[in-house]
Write a protein that holds these residues in place. Structure first.
Motif, PDB file in Angstrom:
ATOM      1  N   THR A  28     -32.909 -25.020   9.364  1.00 12.87           N
ATOM      2  CA  THR A  28     -33.279 -23.907   8.055  1.00 12.87           C
ATOM      3  C   THR A  28     -32.344 -23.631   7.517  1.00 12.87           C
ATOM      4  O   THR A  28     -32.421 -23.208   6.086  1.00 12.87           O
ATOM      5  N   GLU A  29     -31.344 -22.928   8.340  1.00 12.02           N
ATOM      6  CA  GLU A  29     -30.172 -22.539   7.924  1.00 12.02           C
ATOM      7  C   GLU A  29     -28.828 -24.281   6.856  1.00 12.02           C
ATOM      8  O   GLU A  29     -28.472 -23.441   6.452  1.00 12.02           O
ATOM      9  N   LEU A  30     -29.197 -25.525   8.064  1.00 13.82           N
ATOM     10  CA  LEU A  30     -28.521 -26.271   6.702  1.00 13.82           C
ATOM     11  C   LEU A  30     -29.341 -27.073   5.564  1.00 13.82           C
ATOM     12  O   LEU A  30     -28.925 -26.954   5.196  1.00 13.82           O
ATOM     13  N   LEU A  31     -30.418 -26.742   5.183  1.00 10.36           N
ATOM     14  CA  LEU A  31     -31.403 -26.452   4.506  1.00 10.36           C
ATOM     15  C   LEU A  31     -31.017 -26.068   2.958  1.00 10.36           C
ATOM     16  O   LEU A  31     -30.674 -25.692   1.903  1.00 10.36           O
ATOM     17  N   THR A  32     -31.115 -24.810   3.502  1.00 11.25           N
ATOM     18  CA  THR A  32     -30.322 -23.119   3.060  1.00 11.25           C
ATOM     19  C   THR A  32     -28.923 -23.209   2.385  1.00 11.25           C
ATOM     20  O   THR A  32     -29.097 -22.455   0.496  1.00 11.25           O
ATOM     21  N   ILE A  33     -28.149 -23.362   3.293  1.00 13.95           N
ATOM     22  CA  ILE A  33     -26.422 -23.544   2.111  1.00 13.95           C
ATOM     23  C   ILE A  33     -26.901 -24.324   1.798  1.00 13.95           C
ATOM     24  O   ILE A  33     -25.956 -24.142   1.020  1.00 13.95           O
ATOM     25  N   GLY A  34     -27.230 -25.872   1.650  1.00 14.67           N
ATOM     26  CA  GLY A  34     -27.189 -26.528   1.096  1.00 14.67           C
ATOM     27  C   GLY A  34     -27.528 -26.750   0.089  1.00 14.67           C
ATOM     28  O   GLY A  34     -26.961 -26.692  -1.161  1.00 14.67           O
ATOM     29  N   LEU A  35     -29.376 -26.465  -0.019  1.00 14.48           N
ATOM     30  CA  LEU A  35     -29.165 -25.385  -1.812  1.00 14.48           C
ATOM     31  C   LEU A  35     -28.929 -24.834  -2.547  1.00 14.48           C
ATOM     32  O   LEU A  35     -28.923 -25.188  -3.000  1.00 14.48           O
ATOM     33  N   GLN A  36     -28.080 -23.862  -1.389  1.00 12.19           N
ATOM     34  CA  GLN A  36     -26.972 -22.567  -2.216  1.00 12.19           C
ATOM     35  C   GLN A  36     -25.877 -23.947  -2.710  1.00 12.19           C
ATOM     36  O   GLN A  36     -25.894 -23.329  -4.181  1.00 12.19           O
ATOM     37  N   CYS A  37     -25.258 -24.614  -2.412  1.00  9.90           N
ATOM     38  CA  CYS A  37     -24.435 -25.438  -2.591  1.00  9.90           C
ATOM     39  C   CYS A  37     -24.328 -26.074  -3.908  1.00  9.90           C
ATOM     40  O   CYS A  37     -23.766 -26.481  -4.926  1.00  9.90           O
ATOM     41  N   PHE A  38     -25.601 -26.627  -3.888  1.00 15.52           N
ATOM     42  CA  PHE A  38     -26.460 -27.711  -4.782  1.00 15.52           C
ATOM     43  C   PHE A  38     -26.570 -26.721  -6.065  1.00 15.52           C
ATOM     44  O   PHE A  38     -25.926 -27.033  -7.065  1.00 15.52           O
ATOM     45  N   LEU A  39     -27.295 -26.110  -5.948  1.00 14.44           N
ATOM     46  CA  LEU A  39     -27.478 -25.228  -7.209  1.00 14.44           C
ATOM     47  C   LEU A  39     -26.318 -24.187  -7.984  1.00 14.44           C
ATOM     48  O   LEU A  39     -26.123 -23.794  -8.846  1.00 14.44           O
ATOM     49  N   ASN A  40     -25.230 -24.192  -7.424  1.00 16.96           N
ATOM     50  CA  ASN A  40     -23.726 -23.809  -7.173  1.00 16.96           C
ATOM     51  C   ASN A  40     -22.996 -24.693  -8.415  1.00 16.96           C
ATOM     52  O   ASN A  40     -22.289 -24.144  -8.918  1.00 16.96           O
ATOM     53  N   ARG A  41     -23.305 -25.592  -8.966  1.00 15.39           N
ATOM     54  CA  ARG A  41     -22.476 -26.491  -9.119  1.00 15.39           C
ATOM     55  C   ARG A  41     -23.317 -27.260 -10.836  1.00 15.39           C
ATOM     56  O   ARG A  41     -24.505 -26.931 -10.011  1.00 15.39           O
ATOM     57  N   SER A  42     -22.650 -27.949 -11.695  1.00 14.72           N
ATOM     58  CA  SER A  42     -23.446 -28.347 -12.255  1.00 14.72           C
ATOM     59  C   SER A  42     -23.457 -29.690 -12.558  1.00 14.72           C
ATOM     60  O   SER A  42     -23.206 -30.641 -11.306  1.00 14.72           O
ATOM     61  N   TYR A  43     -24.983 -30.038 -12.946  1.00 14.65           N
ATOM     62  CA  TYR A  43     -25.334 -31.311 -12.217  1.00 14.65           C
ATOM     63  C   TYR A  43     -26.015 -31.670 -13.617  1.00 14.65           C
ATOM     64  O   TYR A  43     -26.872 -31.203 -14.166  1.00 14.65           O
ATOM     65  N   ALA A  49     -36.811 -32.418  -9.369  1.00 14.85           N
ATOM     66  CA  ALA A  49     -36.019 -32.185  -8.282  1.00 14.85           C
ATOM     67  C   ALA A  49     -35.498 -32.691  -7.897  1.00 14.85           C
ATOM     68  O   ALA A  49     -34.828 -32.879  -6.546  1.00 14.85           O
ATOM     69  N   ASP A  50     -34.101 -33.278  -8.607  1.00 14.81           N
ATOM     70  CA  ASP A  50     -32.877 -33.927  -8.216  1.00 14.81           C
ATOM     71  C   ASP A  50     -32.114 -33.241  -6.629  1.00 14.81           C
ATOM     72  O   ASP A  50     -31.675 -33.958  -5.688  1.00 14.81           O
ATOM     73  N   PRO A  51     -31.468 -31.963  -6.928  1.00 19.13           N
ATOM     74  CA  PRO A  51     -30.967 -32.013  -6.034  1.00 19.13           C
ATOM     75  C   PRO A  51     -31.466 -31.631  -4.588  1.00 19.13           C
ATOM     76  O   PRO A  51     -30.811 -31.770  -3.591  1.00 19.13           O
ATOM     77  N   ILE A  52     -32.579 -31.648  -4.465  1.00 18.66           N
ATOM     78  CA  ILE A  52     -33.358 -31.316  -3.490  1.00 18.66           C
ATOM     79  C   ILE A  52     -33.904 -32.933  -2.869  1.00 18.66           C
ATOM     80  O   ILE A  52     -33.231 -32.511  -1.682  1.00 18.66           O
ATOM     81  N   TYR A  53     -34.044 -33.527  -3.548  1.00 20.53           N
ATOM     82  CA  TYR A  53     -33.660 -35.633  -3.150  1.00 20.53           C
ATOM     83  C   TYR A  53     -32.581 -35.189  -2.179  1.00 20.53           C
ATOM     84  O   TYR A  53     -32.351 -36.491  -2.092  1.00 20.53           O
ATOM     85  N   ALA A  54     -31.482 -35.053  -3.810  1.00 15.37           N
ATOM     86  CA  ALA A  54     -29.931 -34.864  -3.191  1.00 15.37           C
ATOM     87  C   ALA A  54     -30.114 -34.178  -1.607  1.00 15.37           C
ATOM     88  O   ALA A  54     -29.675 -34.640  -0.146  1.00 15.37           O
ATOM     89  N   LEU A  55     -30.577 -33.115  -1.148  1.00 18.14           N
ATOM     90  CA  LEU A  55     -30.654 -31.887  -0.050  1.00 18.14           C
ATOM     91  C   LEU A  55     -31.312 -33.060   1.180  1.00 18.14           C
ATOM     92  O   LEU A  55     -30.687 -32.556   2.023  1.00 18.14           O
ATOM     93  N   MET A  56     -32.208 -33.291   0.449  1.00 20.10           N
ATOM     94  CA  MET A  56     -32.909 -34.346   1.991  1.00 20.10           C
ATOM     95  C   MET A  56     -32.160 -35.475   3.104  1.00 20.10           C
ATOM     96  O   MET A  56     -32.506 -35.282   3.731  1.00 20.10           O
ATOM     97  N   THR A  57     -31.171 -35.994   2.272  1.00 23.97           N
ATOM     98  CA  THR A  57     -30.203 -36.190   3.469  1.00 23.97           C
ATOM     99  C   THR A  57     -29.534 -36.237   4.381  1.00 23.97           C
ATOM    100  O   THR A  57     -29.149 -36.623   5.209  1.00 23.97           O
ATOM    101  N   LEU A  58     -29.440 -34.524   4.488  1.00 23.56           N
ATOM    102  CA  LEU A  58     -29.021 -33.112   5.000  1.00 23.56           C
ATOM    103  C   LEU A  58     -30.455 -33.577   6.541  1.00 23.56           C
ATOM    104  O   LEU A  58     -29.994 -33.024   7.622  1.00 23.56           O
ATOM    105  N   ALA A  59     -31.694 -33.577   5.644  1.00 27.10           N
ATOM    106  CA  ALA A  59     -32.569 -33.604   7.087  1.00 27.10           C
ATOM    107  C   ALA A  59     -33.238 -34.392   7.571  1.00 27.10           C
ATOM    108  O   ALA A  59     -33.103 -35.664   7.434  1.00 27.10           O
ATOM    109  N   ARG A  60     -33.788 -34.565   8.855  1.00 25.97           N
ATOM    110  CA  ARG A  60     -34.643 -34.984  10.410  1.00 25.97           C
ATOM    111  C   ARG A  60     -35.312 -35.619   8.784  1.00 25.97           C
ATOM    112  O   ARG A  60     -36.021 -37.402   9.039  1.00 25.97           O
ATOM    113  N   ARG A  61     -36.278 -35.423   8.450  1.00 29.65           N
ATOM    114  CA  ARG A  61     -37.419 -35.422   7.963  1.00 29.65           C
ATOM    115  C   ARG A  61     -37.620 -35.349   6.743  1.00 29.65           C
ATOM    116  O   ARG A  61     -37.106 -34.997   6.048  1.00 29.65           O
ATOM    117  N   ARG A  62     -37.910 -37.075   5.921  1.00 26.93           N
ATOM    118  CA  ARG A  62     -37.461 -37.107   4.641  1.00 26.93           C
ATOM    119  C   ARG A  62     -39.452 -37.370   3.449  1.00 26.93           C
ATOM    120  O   ARG A  62     -39.854 -38.561   3.882  1.00 26.93           O
TER     121      ARG A  62
END
Length: 114
Positions: A28-43, A49-62
């Motif tokens: 949960t911490e990993l996904l939350t911190i990862g989301l905050q980092c992604f949303l703080n950047r321009s892309y 939902a592309d930022p979440i799909y990029a965040l999926m690389t940090l998750a065990r189940r996708r």
């Protein structure tokens, strides 16, 4: 170093420490911190939902990406798939401080980041 390189350096540092094994983040911490980092950047995005799909690389189940998903739906699906055993506790801990606050704002009603 991360604090000097990025304005959200504390978050970036936590991710780096996690992957260097000097800090253990829960899923949960990993996904939350990862989301905050992604949303703080321009892309640029292909799907909303592309930022979440990029965040999926940090998750065990996708989950399988769906081009019709919103950012919130994709994050909810990813979160529930990876940590569904404490759903009620997570919902309580993510209560926003003010009604109508965007879901991606990681501040909570109790101001403790449960």
């Amino acid at each position: 170093m991360a604090g000097r390189a990025y304005w959200d350096g504390l978050l970036v540092r936590q991710l780096v420490d996690h992957f260097e094994s000097s800090l253990h983040l829960t899923q949960t911490e990993l996904l939350t911190i990862g989301l905050q980092c992604f949303l703080n950047r321009s892309y640029s995005t292909f799907m909303e939902a592309d930022p979440i799909y990029a965040l999926m690389t940090l998750a065990r189940r996708r989950p399988k990406p769906d081009e019709k998903e919103t950012l919130f739906e994709a994050f909810a699906q990813l979160s529930l798939l990876n940590d569904s055993n404490m759903l009620l506790e997570r919902l309580i801990s993510m209560l926003p401080p003010v009604r109508g606050t965007p879901w991606s704002n990681m501040e909570d009603f109790w101001n403790v980041k449960l």
